[in-house]
Write a protein that holds these residues in place. Structure first.
Motif, mmCIF file in Angstrom:
data_model
loop_
_atom_site.group_PDB
_atom_site.id
_atom_site.type_symbol
_atom_site.label_atom_id
_atom_site.label_comp_id
_atom_site.label_asym_id
_atom_site.label_seq_id
_atom_site.Cartn_x
_atom_site.Cartn_y
_atom_site.Cartn_z
ATOM 1 N N ASN A 16 0.835 -1.200 0.000
ATOM 2 C CA ASN A 16 0.000 0.000 0.000
ATOM 3 C C ASN A 16 0.869 1.249 0.000
ATOM 4 O O ASN A 16 0.535 2.242 -0.644
ATOM 5 C CB ASN A 16 -0.944 0.002 1.200
ATOM 6 C CG ASN A 16 -2.106 -0.952 1.022
ATOM 7 O OD1 ASN A 16 -2.379 -1.429 -0.074
ATOM 8 N ND2 ASN A 16 -2.798 -1.248 2.094
ATOM 9 N N VAL A 28 -2.051 6.234 4.341
ATOM 10 C CA VAL A 28 -3.339 6.250 5.039
ATOM 11 C C VAL A 28 -4.454 6.672 4.078
ATOM 12 O O VAL A 28 -5.523 6.053 4.056
ATOM 13 C CB VAL A 28 -3.279 7.168 6.280
ATOM 14 C CG1 VAL A 28 -4.659 7.338 6.901
ATOM 15 C CG2 VAL A 28 -2.304 6.610 7.305
ATOM 16 N N SER A 29 -4.202 7.703 3.276
ATOM 17 C CA SER A 29 -5.207 8.141 2.296
ATOM 18 C C SER A 29 -5.494 7.037 1.281
ATOM 19 O O SER A 29 -6.650 6.789 0.935
ATOM 20 C CB SER A 29 -4.731 9.391 1.555
ATOM 21 O OG SER A 29 -4.712 10.493 2.414
ATOM 22 N N GLU A 31 -5.189 3.782 1.660
ATOM 23 C CA GLU A 31 -5.958 2.713 2.298
ATOM 24 C C GLU A 31 -7.408 3.131 2.529
ATOM 25 O O GLU A 31 -8.326 2.329 2.319
ATOM 26 C CB GLU A 31 -5.287 2.294 3.604
ATOM 27 C CG GLU A 31 -3.970 1.564 3.343
ATOM 28 C CD GLU A 31 -3.148 1.297 4.600
ATOM 29 O OE1 GLU A 31 -3.529 1.729 5.702
ATOM 30 O OE2 GLU A 31 -2.087 0.640 4.458
ATOM 31 N N ASN A 32 -7.628 4.378 2.906
ATOM 32 C CA ASN A 32 -9.001 4.861 3.090
ATOM 33 C C ASN A 32 -9.753 4.892 1.769
ATOM 34 O O ASN A 32 -10.923 4.510 1.696
ATOM 35 C CB ASN A 32 -9.014 6.246 3.747
ATOM 36 C CG ASN A 32 -8.670 6.203 5.208
ATOM 37 O OD1 ASN A 32 -8.880 5.192 5.882
ATOM 38 N ND2 ASN A 32 -8.135 7.295 5.728
ATOM 39 N N LYS A 33 -9.077 5.327 0.718
ATOM 40 C CA LYS A 33 -9.730 5.397 -0.589
ATOM 41 C C LYS A 33 -10.023 4.001 -1.143
ATOM 42 O O LYS A 33 -11.012 3.816 -1.850
ATOM 43 C CB LYS A 33 -8.881 6.212 -1.567
ATOM 44 C CG LYS A 33 -8.871 7.696 -1.206
ATOM 45 C CD LYS A 33 -7.998 8.510 -2.132
ATOM 46 C CE LYS A 33 -8.008 9.962 -1.702
ATOM 47 N NZ LYS A 33 -7.846 10.880 -2.809
ATOM 48 N N LYS A 34 -9.183 3.031 -0.821
ATOM 49 C CA LYS A 34 -9.479 1.649 -1.244
ATOM 50 C C LYS A 34 -10.752 1.161 -0.559
ATOM 51 O O LYS A 34 -11.529 0.412 -1.146
ATOM 52 C CB LYS A 34 -8.322 0.712 -0.877
ATOM 53 C CG LYS A 34 -7.241 0.647 -1.929
ATOM 54 C CD LYS A 34 -6.119 -0.281 -1.561
ATOM 55 C CE LYS A 34 -6.493 -1.723 -1.626
ATOM 56 N NZ LYS A 34 -5.342 -2.624 -1.408
ATOM 57 N N LYS A 35 -10.974 1.594 0.674
ATOM 58 C CA LYS A 35 -12.173 1.168 1.422
ATOM 59 C C LYS A 35 -13.425 1.898 0.957
ATOM 60 O O LYS A 35 -14.477 1.283 0.803
ATOM 61 C CB LYS A 35 -11.987 1.419 2.923
ATOM 62 C CG LYS A 35 -11.012 0.487 3.583
ATOM 63 C CD LYS A 35 -10.856 0.838 5.047
ATOM 64 C CE LYS A 35 -9.671 0.107 5.638
ATOM 65 N NZ LYS A 35 -9.313 0.618 6.965
ATOM 66 N N ASN A 36 -13.308 3.216 0.757
ATOM 67 C CA ASN A 36 -14.514 3.981 0.439
ATOM 68 C C ASN A 36 -14.726 4.223 -1.054
ATOM 69 O O ASN A 36 -15.761 4.736 -1.457
ATOM 70 C CB ASN A 36 -14.540 5.313 1.206
ATOM 71 C CG ASN A 36 -13.453 6.285 0.794
ATOM 72 O OD1 ASN A 36 -12.969 6.268 -0.333
ATOM 73 N ND2 ASN A 36 -13.072 7.155 1.710
#
Length: 67
Positions: A16, A28-29, A31-36
């Protein structure tokens, strides 16, 4: 959220952090974008170029396959 993105990332052995660096955002961004699913158009375009694939493939979701 995007199984093909996960698959391509694993196939290329990209962490990542490495993906985030190539796209130009923090880990961190990323990983967050992969989730949302909220990548910008420019980020999505960069990832398509990295993996040499089309957008529809890389960002297909389970919802897309149900149609």
């Amino acid at each position: 959220m995007f199984k093909n993105l996960d698959a391509e990332q694993a196939r290329h052995s990209y962490t990542n952090q490495r993906m985030a660096d190539m796209v130009g955002i923090s880990r961190v961004s990323y990983e967050n974008k992969k989730k949302n699913g909220k990548f910008t158009a420019l980020e999505a375009k960069k990832m398509c170029k990295i993996f040499k694939v089309k957008f529809d493939y890389l960002f297909a979701t389970d919802e897309d396959e149900a149609r």
